[in-house]
Design an enzyme around this catalytic site. Structure first.
Site, mmCIF file in Angstrom:
data_model
loop_
_atom_site.group_PDB
_atom_site.id
_atom_site.type_symbol
_atom_site.label_atom_id
_atom_site.label_comp_id
_atom_site.label_asym_id
_atom_site.label_seq_id
_atom_site.Cartn_x
_atom_site.Cartn_y
_atom_site.Cartn_z
ATOM 1 N N TYR A 1 -18.138 59.341 0.216
ATOM 2 C CA TYR A 1 -17.884 58.927 1.602
ATOM 3 C C TYR A 1 -16.519 59.415 2.067
ATOM 4 O O TYR A 1 -15.513 59.229 1.392
ATOM 5 C CB TYR A 1 -17.941 57.404 1.652
ATOM 6 C CG TYR A 1 -17.972 56.787 3.018
ATOM 7 C CD1 TYR A 1 -19.164 56.303 3.544
ATOM 8 C CD2 TYR A 1 -16.821 56.631 3.766
ATOM 9 C CE1 TYR A 1 -19.205 55.692 4.798
ATOM 10 C CE2 TYR A 1 -16.846 56.037 5.011
ATOM 11 C CZ TYR A 1 -18.043 55.565 5.514
ATOM 12 O OH TYR A 1 -18.067 54.959 6.746
ATOM 13 N N SER A 2 -16.482 60.035 3.241
ATOM 14 C CA SER A 2 -15.224 60.569 3.759
ATOM 15 C C SER A 2 -15.222 60.561 5.280
ATOM 16 O O SER A 2 -16.146 61.081 5.918
ATOM 17 C CB SER A 2 -15.002 62.005 3.253
ATOM 18 O OG SER A 2 -13.871 62.590 3.894
ATOM 19 N N ASN A 3 -14.191 59.987 5.864
ATOM 20 C CA ASN A 3 -14.051 59.998 7.326
ATOM 21 C C ASN A 3 -13.967 61.410 7.884
ATOM 22 O O ASN A 3 -14.374 61.663 9.031
ATOM 23 C CB ASN A 3 -12.806 59.216 7.740
ATOM 24 C CG ASN A 3 -12.985 57.722 7.584
ATOM 25 O OD1 ASN A 3 -14.081 57.201 7.680
ATOM 26 N ND2 ASN A 3 -11.897 57.023 7.323
ATOM 27 N N SER B 1 -6.720 35.931 6.662
ATOM 28 C CA SER B 1 -6.178 35.660 5.333
ATOM 29 C C SER B 1 -6.725 36.619 4.287
ATOM 30 O O SER B 1 -7.887 37.018 4.343
ATOM 31 C CB SER B 1 -6.536 34.230 4.931
ATOM 32 O OG SER B 1 -6.329 34.028 3.553
ATOM 33 N N SER C 1 -16.523 51.888 11.044
ATOM 34 C CA SER C 1 -17.414 52.968 10.603
ATOM 35 C C SER C 1 -18.853 52.839 11.061
ATOM 36 O O SER C 1 -19.650 53.761 10.850
ATOM 37 C CB SER C 1 -17.371 53.097 9.079
ATOM 38 O OG SER C 1 -16.131 53.632 8.672
ATOM 39 N N GLY D 1 -18.723 48.567 8.677
ATOM 40 C CA GLY D 1 -17.538 49.232 9.206
ATOM 41 C C GLY D 1 -16.347 48.304 9.254
ATOM 42 O O GLY D 1 -16.485 47.078 9.327
#
Length: 368
Positions: free
Chosen positions: A184-186, A349, A87, A322
């Protein structure tokens, strides 16, 4: 890309612990490097991941690395390695949209319908400014789940048209009426990529990197290999690491599909905040931050494609975090550009999901 590790990294970037706030003091660059190295070593020992940082403080540049670039081997993480920035792509895309605004090719208060008629069912109510600040109400959970979280392994080599990503969002209920809140939104940046392409007449990534002086930052799209050198990225699957370095990032598009290096991202944030990229009016717009909703720290106080957070030692920094399968990135700088930091992690991990050690690393980039 705000799920799993990215959300943890964002939270770590803004957590201010009372004890740290009381004791953290600014330190000399040499002292800071020793503290950062120790914290990185603790992080990679816990997570079995690889890490590299680049810090610029008062004109002095230094790097540190820890862990391994290849699981199960003693392979140093390359200081000049390429990695997927997730991001952090949004900060570069937002800069392109604002530059076009300064050139009169995009109107921040113009609606989605102005540039992409009929793409959204309520495109006449959502403005470019709302997309940039994540106040459109668009929800990207459906596309995230299908391609970036639950379906990431299934679709790691899948080509996806951005129109499909947008449709998955458009077919989902809105989080709130446009312009009334922040979430928040892609999906906002899928649309911004399309608008940039329409307004400039160029592929969105070509326009996004125009004039930035970046040498190793690009959008690979269907090209699944990373340029060398690079550390490998992993997903934890069935109790063991799965190499997911090769990835088709059309599933992330302008919301998170780019590749870069620590040197390029440092160059970008320095040029951006010094006023070398945007006209003064557009830079002021970008840095005009607002308070996040109660209980939603996220990356900090949102501006237009950038976030402001306050470190435990009182420094205010601007930047973005991001993440995408295998990689996590953090970029931040003080407003005057005198103190900047870029962090890249390769994920392995699930122990990396503990934000405490990430918080120590990120805070030590700016505080003693």
């Amino acid at each position: 890309m705000k799920k799993t590790l990215t959300a943890i990294l964002a939270a770590a970037a803004t957590v201010t612990l009372a004890a740290q706030a009381a004791s953290a003091q600014a330190s000399a660059p040499g002292d800071r490097k020793a503290v950062v190295q120790r914290n990185l070593d603790e992080l990679t020992a816990l997570s079995q991941a690889g890490a590299v940082v680049r810090v610029v403080q008062d004109g002095r540049t230094w790097s540190a690395r820890s862990g391994t670039a290849v699981w199960g081997r003693k392979t140093p993480v390359p200081l000049n390695g390429h990695f997927r920035i997730g991001s952090v792509t949004k900060m570069i895309v937002a800069t392109a949209a604002l530059r076009l605004a300064g050139e009169g090719k995009v109107q921040l208060d113009g609606t989605v319908d102005t540039y992409l008629p009929g793409v959204l069912k309520d495109g006449g109510k959502i403005t470019v400014r709302m997309l940039l600040r994540h106040t459109s109400g668009l929800n990207s959970d459906a596309s995230n789940t299908k391609y970036l979280t639950d379906g990431a392994l299934k679709h790691r080599y899948t080509h996806v048209e951005v129109e499909e990503l947008v449709k998955l969002s458009d077919d989902s209920p809105r989080d709130f009426p446009p312009g009334t809140r922040h979430s928040y939104s892609n999906a906002n940046y899928y649309l911004l990529g399309m608008i940039i392409q329409k307004a400039s007449g160029k592929p969105w990534a070509e326009e996004a990197t125009r004039g930035l002086g970046l040498r190793a930052t690009f959008y690979p799209g269907d090209k699944t290999k990373l340029p060398r050198p690079h550390a490998r990225g992993y997903e934890w699957v069935d109790g063991k690491p799965l190499d997911i370095t090769r990835l088709n990032t059309t599933t992330a598009h302008a919301a998170g599909g780019m590749v870069s290096t620590t040197a390029d991202l440092d160059r970008f944030i320095e040029r951006l905040l010094s006023g070398k990229v945007l006209k003064p009016a557009q830079l002021r717009e970008m840095l005009d931050v607002t308070a996040p909703p109660p209980g939603d720290q996220g990356d900090g106080e949102p501006g237009l494609g950038i976030f402001r957070s306050t470190t435990p030692c009182g420094k205010r920094v601007y930047g973005h975090s991001g993440g995408i399968s295998g990689y996590a990135t953090y970029v931040a700088s003080t407003l005057d550009g005198r103190h900047r930091a870029v962090l890249s992690l390769t994920t392995a991990s699930p122990k990396l999901a503990d934000p405490a050690q990430l918080t120590k690393v990120i805070n030590s980039l700016f505080c003693g």
